[in-house]
Design an enzyme around this catalytic site. Structure first.
Site, short mmCIF file in Angstrom:
data_model
loop_
_atom_site.label_atom_id
_atom_site.label_comp_id
_atom_site.label_asym_id
_atom_site.label_seq_id
_atom_site.Cartn_x
_atom_site.Cartn_y
_atom_site.Cartn_z
N SER A 147 -24.98 28.12 0.45
CA SER A 147 -24.69 27.64 2.04
C SER A 147 -25.92 27.77 3.03
O SER A 147 -26.75 28.68 2.79
CB SER A 147 -23.51 28.67 2.50
N TYR A 162 -21.06 37.30 4.46
CA TYR A 162 -21.20 35.71 3.89
C TYR A 162 -22.76 35.49 3.91
O TYR A 162 -23.28 35.03 2.80
CB TYR A 162 -20.33 34.78 4.57
#
Length: 238
Positions: A147, A162
């Protein structure tokens, strides 16, 4: 085993694949002629997903796979070895905890540790477990679904579990790419972009578009890049 004979379809293993981007990656790879192993923590959900893509069960098989559980990863690798005898593509897609509610200065470190166990160590476990089969493949590929949240250049706070787990996954990508280059194994990290999934929420781009960049990395030619970070086939800053 039939899969060991010349002309057998390439085998891909996709983790976290009973829904969202993983499911769409399975669908696209199966459509390109791959024999796909659909990994799902919940085997019943995995089997239902596999049946939606391939009702006859000839191209897609579900296996129980919790990437945070060493025994589950070992059992998956054993199943693939016994039943298919090869692995050509590994897509490490399983991920948890898009912790938009959290800040690094006050993060629950137990929560961060859980994210790392799936998002980083899960990909690491699966890759190590399948490496003996990948080394025997004529065109081995490993894809880390990352990501832009893991890009150091764009970090400015928030989603600590994350972001840190994806940054670490990017580091693992570089290490494995360098170590496995002599085995002709191409290892790349892919950002699918903000996609309309359960984790990404509404308003993102279509899942098929996000998955296409992952499939691109899974089907690179032998002259393709390794050790890179891409979205839609174009480099993303580390």
């Amino acid at each position: 085993m039939a899969a060991e004979h010349a002309g057998a379809p390439p085998v891909a293993v996709v983790t976290g694949a009973n829904r969202g981007i993983g499911y769409e990656v399975v669908r696209q790879l199966a459509g390109r002629g791959h024999r796909v192993v659909l990994g799902s923590r919940d085997l019943a959900k995995g089997r239902a997903a596999a049946a939606r893509i391939d009702p006859g069960g000839e191209r897609v098989s579900a296996v129980q796979l919790d990437v945070a559980d060493e025994a589950s990863v070992a059992a998956m690798a054993d199943w693939v070895t016994r039943n298919l005898g090869r692995v050509d593509v590994v897509v490490n897609n399983a991920a948890i905890l898009y912790d938009t509610w959290a800040q690094a200065r006050s993060a629950d470190l137990g929560e961060v540790q859980r994210a790392l166990d799936t998002n980083l160590f899960g990909a690491w476990r699966v890759t190590q477990a399948l490496l003996p089969l990948l080394r025997r493949s004529p065109h081995p590929r490993v894809v880390m679904v990352s990501s832009e949240g893991g890009s150091l250049q764009s970090m400015s706070g928030g989603t600590p579990a994350y972001s840190v787990s994806k940054a670490a996954l990017n580091a693992l990508t570089c290490l494995l790419a360098g170590e496995l280059r002599r085995h002709r194994i191409l290892v790349n990290a892919i950002c699918p972009g903000w996609v309309a999934t359960d984790m990404g929420g509404g308003g993102g781009r279509p899942v098929a578009e996000g998955a296409a960049g992952i499939v691109w990395a899974a089907t690179l030619p032998d002259t393709g890049p390794t050790g890179g970070f891409f979205r839609d086939g174009k480099p993303v800053p580390w």
